[in-house]
Write a protein that holds these residues in place. Sequence first.
Motif, PDB file in Angstrom:
ATOM      1  N   ASP A   1       0.882  -1.491   0.249  1.00 20.40           N
ATOM      2  CA  ASP A   1       0.169   0.402  -0.018  1.00 20.40           C
ATOM      3  C   ASP A   1       0.803   1.116   0.186  1.00 20.40           C
TER       4      ASP A   1
ATOM      5  N   TYR B   1       3.495   1.579  -2.077  1.00 23.25           N
ATOM      6  CA  TYR B   1       3.598   1.886  -3.096  1.00 23.25           C
ATOM      7  C   TYR B   1       2.724   2.540  -4.167  1.00 23.25           C
ATOM      8  N   LYS B   2       1.704   1.643  -3.455  1.00 20.51           N
ATOM      9  CA  LYS B   2      -0.260   2.402  -4.333  1.00 20.51           C
ATOM     10  C   LYS B   2      -0.313   3.890  -3.860  1.00 20.51           C
ATOM     11  N   ASN B   3       0.169   4.585  -2.763  1.00 24.59           N
ATOM     12  CA  ASN B   3       0.475   5.438  -2.560  1.00 24.59           C
ATOM     13  C   ASN B   3       1.876   6.514  -2.322  1.00 24.59           C
TER      14      ASN B   3
ATOM     15  N   ALA C   1       2.124  -4.538 -10.150  1.00 26.59           N
ATOM     16  CA  ALA C   1       1.592  -2.993  -9.622  1.00 26.59           C
ATOM     17  C   ALA C   1       1.619  -1.889  -9.985  1.00 26.59           C
ATOM     18  N   ARG C   2       2.841  -1.905 -10.652  1.00 24.50           N
ATOM     19  CA  ARG C   2       3.258  -0.196 -11.666  1.00 24.50           C
ATOM     20  C   ARG C   2       1.641   0.316 -12.499  1.00 24.50           C
TER      21      ARG C   2
ATOM     22  N   ASP D   1      -1.379   0.503 -11.929  1.00 25.11           N
ATOM     23  CA  ASP D   1      -2.819   1.054 -11.279  1.00 25.11           C
ATOM     24  C   ASP D   1      -2.111   2.286 -10.792  1.00 25.11           C
ATOM     25  N   VAL D   2      -0.672   2.395 -10.768  1.00 22.01           N
ATOM     26  CA  VAL D   2      -0.611   3.480  -9.375  1.00 22.01           C
ATOM     27  C   VAL D   2      -0.456   4.185 -11.535  1.00 22.01           C
TER      28      VAL D   2
ATOM     29  N   LYS E   1      -0.280   9.606 -11.282  1.00 18.73           N
ATOM     30  CA  LYS E   1       0.561  10.236 -11.111  1.00 18.73           C
ATOM     31  C   LYS E   1       0.796  11.564 -10.312  1.00 18.73           C
TER      32      LYS E   1
END
Length: 336
Positions: free
Chosen positions: A93, A95-97, A171-172, A174-175, A200
């Motif tokens: 999480d 990383y997601k934020n 995961a990148r 969705d970021v 971003k």
Amino acid sequence: ATKTLTNPNEAFDLKRSPQADVYKQILSDLADASKLLPAKATLRGRATQGAALSLLGKVYLYHGTFDATKFADAATTFSEVIGSAQYSLKTGDDYKNLFESSAENGDESVFEIQYTGVEPAGWNCIICSEGSYFPKFCGPRSPYDNQEFVTGWGFCLPSQELYDLFDATDARRDVTFYDLRDQQDSYSQGRDDTGLFNKKYIPRKADDRAGSDPLNFANNYRSIRYADVLLMAAEADVLSGGANAETYLNEVRARAYGDSSHDFSAAEGDLLDAIYLERRKELAGEGHRFFDLVRTNKAAAAIPGFTANKNEVFPIPLIELELANAVGRWGQNQGY
């Protein structure tokens, strides 16, 4: 060569310095800074030893295009940053934020350009702003309505081709992307609309701003992230015959996929090409791609309209030439 001026008017006699001299001065300044700056910021947002070393390594990497011996210097410099243990990759999480305001100046940040939205700037005084209006470029055009994001101007559009480089387990994805491909009737489509937006730096409602809406976003620009350092170190290692390139590359991939299932293997082909592809995915939407293409001599093949031996550098603004009384003395860059 350095010249001490005894009279301000002597500045109007100076000629343009050769590229090699400019690189020499930049490298000297950054080397000095890396010795004088603290390991940790004494004040939030201040430059550190790691920031100076990372930028120094980056300049070595760029300079390597003209002098291949600089790749070894880059590798040595980046290894010093990595060995300092001052930085780490955010995971899960966190990383997601990573691009939320709550994650600014964290363990993955090597250097950020600081912005604040408290100054009430407006269109009548744009220069009064201490904030950024880059996020406004990246949002869907009005009348888009969303509980989380503010409408923008519909620029910074990722391509479908870029999106397709990511698989669903990365995961990148969705970021990096805000995906409205199935909702393109919910906003006004601008030129070259793809339905994809740069998540971003998309404008967020949670960011408090004073003054006019577009001018005062507080989003810091992540100028150098630790993931960038690892990938530059991997590149420098390959180009200088080092042995750590795969380790650095795999560390970035492990964060993206959550495990070592995507570690590099010889079946992928050339390691350097794999690193370049990883840079494109890891740093998508952060403003590095154009310069990576230029320094690796790939821009003419990748960018429509790019003219070799011209667009590798920007034109000198005419106003700067005029203020220096140097229109004829300096001349414009080639091709402009």
